[in-house]
Design a protein around this motif. Structure first.
Motif, PDB file in Angstrom:
ATOM      1  N   ARG A 214       0.832  -1.203   0.000  1.00 25.55           N
ATOM      2  CA  ARG A 214       0.000   0.000   0.000  1.00 25.55           C
ATOM      3  C   ARG A 214       0.869   1.257   0.000  1.00 25.55           C
ATOM      4  O   ARG A 214       0.632   2.204  -0.775  1.00 25.55           O
ATOM      5  N   VAL A 215       1.880   1.288   0.852  1.00 24.01           N
ATOM      6  CA  VAL A 215       2.769   2.448   0.934  1.00 24.01           C
ATOM      7  C   VAL A 215       3.498   2.646  -0.389  1.00 24.01           C
ATOM      8  O   VAL A 215       3.603   3.775  -0.905  1.00 24.01           O
ATOM      9  N   LEU A 216       3.990   1.559  -0.954  1.00 21.67           N
ATOM     10  CA  LEU A 216       4.695   1.650  -2.231  1.00 21.67           C
ATOM     11  C   LEU A 216       3.757   2.139  -3.335  1.00 21.67           C
ATOM     12  O   LEU A 216       4.132   2.982  -4.161  1.00 21.67           O
ATOM     13  N   PHE A 217       2.550   1.617  -3.360  1.00 16.39           N
ATOM     14  CA  PHE A 217       1.598   1.947  -4.421  1.00 16.39           C
ATOM     15  C   PHE A 217       1.326   3.447  -4.468  1.00 16.39           C
ATOM     16  O   PHE A 217       1.280   4.050  -5.545  1.00 16.39           O
ATOM     17  N   PHE A 218       1.130   4.057  -3.322  1.00 15.16           N
ATOM     18  CA  PHE A 218       0.752   5.465  -3.284  1.00 15.16           C
ATOM     19  C   PHE A 218       1.955   6.410  -3.198  1.00 15.16           C
ATOM     20  O   PHE A 218       1.787   7.622  -3.112  1.00 15.16           O
ATOM     21  N   SER A 219       3.177   5.871  -3.235  1.00 18.53           N
ATOM     22  CA  SER A 219       4.370   6.702  -3.127  1.00 18.53           C
ATOM     23  C   SER A 219       5.010   6.898  -4.488  1.00 18.53           C
ATOM     24  O   SER A 219       5.536   5.964  -5.087  1.00 18.53           O
ATOM     25  N   GLU A 220       5.002   8.111  -4.990  1.00 16.57           N
ATOM     26  CA  GLU A 220       5.629   8.399  -6.284  1.00 16.57           C
ATOM     27  C   GLU A 220       7.156   8.315  -6.194  1.00 16.57           C
ATOM     28  O   GLU A 220       7.832   8.241  -7.216  1.00 16.57           O
ATOM     29  N   GLN A 221       7.685   8.303  -4.977  1.00 16.37           N
ATOM     30  CA  GLN A 221       9.132   8.196  -4.820  1.00 16.37           C
ATOM     31  C   GLN A 221       9.628   6.789  -5.169  1.00 16.37           C
ATOM     32  O   GLN A 221      10.735   6.621  -5.668  1.00 16.37           O
ATOM     33  N   PHE A 222       8.794   5.772  -4.884  1.00 16.84           N
ATOM     34  CA  PHE A 222       9.246   4.394  -5.029  1.00 16.84           C
ATOM     35  C   PHE A 222       8.593   3.627  -6.178  1.00 16.84           C
ATOM     36  O   PHE A 222       9.111   2.610  -6.619  1.00 16.84           O
TER      37      PHE A 222
END
Length: 382
Positions: A214-222
């Motif tokens: 979830r964190v990765l999905f919504f993070s444009e950094q990763f």
């Protein structure tokens, strides 16, 4: 055993808010109830073998679960022979797609079908009955004649749309599509009751992998996931449909296996197949699909070329890494094939973010599985 439409009539009695129509003798007291019956009616196809639900099966996430000579990549027509060249997208959550238009940046957005050519659910519902390789009816008057074979349809349509509705076949056909669209706008198609939705409501917790995903999905950094698969500004918005409805060319290769049996030739032009688009720079672009129920509605991409959701993650990841091993399609053991139309590739979006290791790819897959509606969670085990 009750037919499917009878079963779903009972379900919709709970889900729908219906209103009585004065003098209506038929069992369909609303457009939604009539649309439900029409959605499951195989008599509206030439050989009386196929309905809307055939390619958009409510038991399979409103996608097509049938095996054909092309696997499940594309759908079989009413004639029992014809195969399409595009995958049948899920009809779930389709009601949220905006009409086909250009946004402030000049990008084409919305519409239904992979190229956005249907501007509304009504327009989409009117397409398959007249498509020669789908339901195969020769014209609107032929479909309306089939409607008139059913006395309950006649009574309901006259009560809902006027006593003279059958005097004009075009108007009667439009009334049919309006009823089907009304059914498709009910909560049956968009319950928002996945594990992710329950998590947002504080009713459950995500696993460690699901939370990382979830964190990765919504993070444009990763990752670049939410560049195309996030509609709302907040990642915690309960109405998220996981698509911004834009059209992009992500470099999907030809589905050679499907082409070997359906006889289609040449590249799929994507947006250029939409009669409203004549700009060559739009070739090979397809509408971004919703990710709700994505884990149970494969195969993937507009032509069903990938069978496994993890393969899709690896396909995206290949743009962000030079590692030779990451260029291999695990389903074929060979390098991912070239795009059908390479010159319009969305390079900026596809190359955004770093390469992902196996742990992060698996975490993204775990998160995407949480977008599965509660009634389909058993399919995750299968």
């Amino acid at each position: 055993m009750l037919p499917k439409h009878a079963i779903y009539t009972r379900i919709c009695a709970v889900l729908l808010t219906c209103w009585p129509i004065g003098g209506l003798a038929a069992p369909f007291e609303s457009e939604e109830a009539l649309g439900e019956a029409l959605f499951f009616d195989e008599n509206l196809s030439l050989n009386r073998t196929q309905s809307c639900a055939t390619c958009h099966d409510p038991e399979a996430g409103f996608a097509d679960p049938r095996e054909t000579a092309a696997g499940r990549a594309v759908s079989l027509g009413d004639d029992g022979v014809s195969l399409g060249d595009r995958s049948a997208p899920t009809a779930a959550y389709a009601a949220f797609a905006p009409g086909f238009h250009q946004n402030d940046e000049g990008k084409w957005v919305g519409g239904l079908f992979w190229d956005g050519r249907a501007d509304s659910l009504e327009a989409q519902a009117g397409g398959p009955p007249l498509n020669p390789i789908e339901m195969g009816m020769p014209g609107k008057p032929a479909v309306v004649a089939r409607l008139q074979e059913n006395a309950d349809y006649v009574a309901a349509m006259q009560a809902l749309f006027g006593p003279n509705i059958f005097a004009d076949p075009d108007k009667a056909y439009d009334a049919m599509t309006r009823a089907i669209a009304a059914f498709e706008r009910t909560d049956l198609f968009a319950p928002f009751d996945s594990k992710y939705d329950r998590y947002l409501r504080g009713e459950t917790m995500l696993s460690e992998d699901e939370e990382l995903g979830r964190v990765l999905f919504f993070s444009e950094q990763f990752t670049n996931c939410n560049l195309c698969h996030q509609l709302k500004q907040s990642p915690m918005d309960p109405a998220e449909t996981f698509t911004n409805y834009e059209h992009h060319n992500i470099g999907v290769p030809v589905n050679e296996a499907a082409r070997a049996v359906n006889g289609a030739k040449g590249p799929d032009l994507g947006l250029l197949a939409n009669p409203l688009v004549d700009d060559g720079a739009q070739g090979g672009k397809f509408r971004t699909p919703t990710l709700r129920n994505v884990a149970v509605t494969g195969p993937y991409m507009h032509n069903g070329v990938f069978a496994d959701l993890r393969t899709v993650m690896l396909f995206y990841n290949k743009y962000n890494t030079k590692a030779e091993a990451r260029q291999i399609n695990p389903e074929t053991g060979k390098p991912f094939a070239w795009p059908e139309i390479p010159h319009t590739l969305a390079v900026k979006e596809l190359t955004h973010g770093p390469a992902l290791d196996d742990r992060r790819i698996d975490a993204l897959v775990a998160f995407l599985k949480t977008l599965t509606d509660a009634r389909y969670e058993h399919l995750l085990e299968e």
